[in-house]
Design a protein around this motif. Structure first.
Motif, short mmCIF file in Angstrom:
data_model
loop_
_atom_site.label_atom_id
_atom_site.label_comp_id
_atom_site.label_asym_id
_atom_site.label_seq_id
_atom_site.Cartn_x
_atom_site.Cartn_y
_atom_site.Cartn_z
N LEU A 215 1.95 3.64 6.47
CA LEU A 215 2.25 4.26 5.17
C LEU A 215 1.10 5.10 4.63
O LEU A 215 1.17 5.62 3.51
CB LEU A 215 2.66 3.19 4.15
CG LEU A 215 3.94 2.42 4.50
CD1 LEU A 215 4.29 1.44 3.40
CD2 LEU A 215 5.10 3.37 4.77
N LEU A 216 0.02 5.23 5.42
CA LEU A 216 -1.03 6.22 5.16
C LEU A 216 -1.69 6.06 3.80
O LEU A 216 -2.13 7.05 3.20
CB LEU A 216 -0.44 7.64 5.28
CG LEU A 216 0.43 7.95 6.50
CD1 LEU A 216 0.96 9.38 6.42
CD2 LEU A 216 -0.33 7.74 7.80
N SER A 217 -1.82 4.83 3.34
CA SER A 217 -2.27 4.58 1.98
C SER A 217 -3.59 3.82 1.96
O SER A 217 -4.02 3.27 2.97
CB SER A 217 -1.19 3.79 1.23
OG SER A 217 0.02 4.53 1.16
N PRO A 218 -4.24 3.76 0.81
CA PRO A 218 -5.51 3.04 0.71
C PRO A 218 -5.36 1.54 0.97
O PRO A 218 -4.29 0.96 0.78
CB PRO A 218 -5.95 3.29 -0.74
CG PRO A 218 -5.23 4.54 -1.14
CD PRO A 218 -3.92 4.48 -0.43
N TRP A 219 -6.47 0.93 1.37
CA TRP A 219 -6.51 -0.52 1.43
C TRP A 219 -6.22 -1.09 0.06
O TRP A 219 -6.55 -0.51 -0.97
CB TRP A 219 -7.89 -0.99 1.88
CG TRP A 219 -8.21 -0.72 3.32
CD1 TRP A 219 -7.61 -1.28 4.42
CD2 TRP A 219 -9.23 0.15 3.82
NE1 TRP A 219 -8.19 -0.80 5.57
CE2 TRP A 219 -9.19 0.08 5.24
CE3 TRP A 219 -10.17 0.99 3.22
CZ2 TRP A 219 -10.05 0.81 6.05
CZ3 TRP A 219 -11.02 1.72 4.02
CH2 TRP A 219 -10.96 1.62 5.42
N GLY A 220 -5.60 -2.26 0.03
CA GLY A 220 -5.32 -2.92 -1.24
C GLY A 220 -4.00 -2.51 -1.87
O GLY A 220 -3.76 -2.80 -3.05
N THR A 221 -3.13 -1.83 -1.10
CA THR A 221 -1.82 -1.44 -1.61
C THR A 221 -0.73 -2.00 -0.71
O THR A 221 -0.93 -2.20 0.49
CB THR A 221 -1.67 0.09 -1.69
OG1 THR A 221 -1.88 0.66 -0.38
CG2 THR A 221 -2.68 0.69 -2.65
N GLY A 222 0.43 -2.24 -1.27
CA GLY A 222 1.56 -2.75 -0.51
C GLY A 222 2.62 -3.28 -1.45
O GLY A 222 2.54 -3.11 -2.68
N PHE A 223 3.62 -3.95 -0.88
CA PHE A 223 4.71 -4.44 -1.71
C PHE A 223 5.39 -5.63 -1.06
O PHE A 223 5.23 -5.90 0.14
CB PHE A 223 5.74 -3.34 -1.97
CG PHE A 223 6.50 -2.88 -0.75
CD1 PHE A 223 7.75 -3.43 -0.44
CD2 PHE A 223 5.98 -1.91 0.10
CE1 PHE A 223 8.44 -3.01 0.69
CE2 PHE A 223 6.67 -1.48 1.22
CZ PHE A 223 7.92 -2.04 1.52
N LEU A 224 6.15 -6.35 -1.86
CA LEU A 224 7.01 -7.44 -1.39
C LEU A 224 8.41 -7.19 -1.92
O LEU A 224 8.60 -7.05 -3.13
CB LEU A 224 6.49 -8.79 -1.91
CG LEU A 224 7.39 -10.00 -1.60
CD1 LEU A 224 7.41 -10.29 -0.11
CD2 LEU A 224 6.92 -11.23 -2.40
#
Length: 361
Positions: A215-224
Motif C-alpha cells: 500500500l506504499l504508505s508510511p510505517w505506523g499506518t494500517g487498518f482492521l
C-alpha cells in the motif's frame, strides 16, 4: 483507464531510478504525492494552531473511507491501526473463546498469525498449525478436513504467504467457515494493493492490514476490517479513550459515557500518526486510481523475465503460479542463495532472502 507506466514511474517513483525494485513484500516505496503530504504536514506541525480537531478528524475519516474502498467494506466497519499485528491482536482478544477451543493456522505462517493465539494459551485455547505440503505451501485440503471438528472455532491465516506468495482460496475458506459458524481472521498485508479483495462478495470476520508494504504508505499506518454484525457483540479489547460515546466532544471529556461506539472505532487506539495517515490516503488513492486488477497484470508481466531466468539457470521456483500465485516470486538458486542475493544487489536489484530463496516482489 490506460496507464502510461513510464510517466507514472517518473512522476511518483523517481527516487527508484537506476534500481530494479523488487521488494514490496518488505517495504514499499512511498510515492511522491504521499511524500509531499508528509512534508507539508510536518511543516505545519511547527504551528499547532494549524491542527484544529476538525482537520484531524477529517484525515482519519478519509482514511477509514479509503481503506473501506480498498476492500469494498462500509466505513463503519473500518478501524485504523498502526500495523497488522495490532489488528490481529484485537481480533484474537475480541473472540469469545474458551478452554478446549481450537484455532487453526498454517505452519510456516508469519509470526503475527501465531503469537496472539499463543498469548491466550493460558486460557486453554489451542493453536493448531496445519503442516505444509511437500512444496512448502499451505495445505488447504487438510485445513478443510480439520474444519469439520466441533472443537475448531476459528481460522487465522494470511491471504498471501510472505515466504512464497501462495494465495489461499479465500472463497472456499469463507464458504466453509460460514457454513459451520466459525470465525475467519485474515492477515492481508501481503495481498492488499496487489490482489483484489472484496469482503462483501467473500465475507470474513476480521481482516488486518498494515499499509507499509504493497500500500506504499508510511510505517505506523494500517487498518482492521470488522464485519458489521460482530461489532456490537464484542466490546473494545483495549479501552482507547476515544472508543466511547461523547469522546468526540473535547469540551466535555470527563462525562465518561460507558457506551462504546457502535462502529469499528471502538477498537481504535489514539493517538495515531496523523500526518502518516494523510500520506496513506494519498498513496492508497493512487492504487485505487490505477486499479488493483491493472496492478496485478502489470506485476505478472514484470515477473515473467525472472521466471525465464530461473528456468534458464536451473533454479527452482518455490512460488505457485496461476490462481494461487501473486506478485511474490521466490526462486531457490543452484548456487548459495546469499551469493546470488549479493550479486543481484550489486546490479541494482533490490530483493530479499526468505526461507532459503530469493524473494522478488
Amino acid at each position: 483507464m490506460t496507464i502510461d507506466w513510464t510517466v507514472l514511474e517518473r512522476e511518483e517513483f523517481a527516487a527508484l531510478a537506476g534500481l530494479d525494485f523488487c521488494n514490496l513484500a518488505s517495504v514499499g516505496p512511498i510515492p511522491a504525492r504521499a511524500l509531499r503530504v508528509i512534508e507539508a504536514m510536518t511543516a505545519d506541525r511547527a504551528r499547532p494552531d494549524r491542527w484544529p480537531k476538525e482537520r484531524i478528524d477529517a484525515i482519519f475519516a478519509e482514511a477509514r473511507a479509503t481503506c473501506a474502498r480498498l476492500v469494498n467494506a462500509s466505513v463503519d466497519e473500518i478501524a485504523l491501526m498502526p500495523n497488522t499485528t495490532t489488528g490481529l491482536n484485537v481480533a484474537a482478544r475480541a473472540l469469545p473463546l474458551g478452554a478446549g477451543d481450537v484455532v487453526l493456522t498454517f505452519d510456516k505462517e508469519f509470526p503475527s498469525n501465531v503469537y496472539p493465539w499463543i498469548a491466550r494459551a493460558s486460557e486453554g485455547i489451542v493453536l493448531e498449525r496445519i503442516p505444509c505440503t511437500a512444496e512448502g505451501w499451505p495445505d488447504e485440503a487438510r485445513l478443510h478436513e480439520r474444519l469439520r471438528a466441533p472443537e475448531v472455532k476459528a481460522v487465522c491465516v494470511s491471504l498471501t504467504q510472505f515466504s512464497n506468495g501462495y494465495t489461499v482460496d479465500l472463497d472456499a475458506l469463507s464458504r466453509a467457515t460460514r457454513a459451520r459458524g466459525q470465525y475467519l481472521i485474515i492477515d492481508a498485508i501481503q495481498a492488499a494493493g496487489q490482489l483484489p479483495i472484496d469482503v462483501q462478495r467473500t465475507p470474513v470476520d476480521f481482516l488486518a492490514c498494515g499499509a507499509q508494504k504493497w500500500l506504499l504508505s508510511p510505517w505506523g499506518t494500517g487498518f482492521l476490517y470488522v464485519r458489521r454484525e460482530l461489532i456490537t457483540r464484542f466490546p473494545p479489547t483495549f479501552a482507547g479513550w476515544t472508543a466511547y460515546h461523547g469522546t468526540d466532544d473535547f469540551t466535555q471529556l470527563t462525562a465518561y459515557d460507558p457506551r462504546p461506539w457502535d462502529d469499528a472505532r471502538r477498537y481504535e487506539l489514539i493517538t495515531l500518526p496523523i500526518h502518516d495517515f494523510a500520506a496513506m490516503n494519498a498513496a492508497v488513492g493512487l492504487i485505487l486510481e490505477v486499479g488493483v486488477e491493472t496492478i496485478r497484470a502489470r506485476m505478472q508481466a514484470r515477473l515473467a523475465p525472472w521466471i525465464e531466468w530461473a528456468e534458464a539457470t536451473g533454479a527452482t521456483i518455490t512460488s505457485p503460479r496461476g490462481e494461487r500465485g501473486s506478485g511474490i516470486l521466490c526462486i531457490r538458486p543452484r548456487e548459495p542463495v546469499a551469493d546470488v542475493a549479493a550479486t543481484l544487489a550489486a546490479r541494482g536489484v533490490v530483493c530479499s532472502v526468505r526461507e532459503g530463496a530469493v524473494r522478488l516482489s
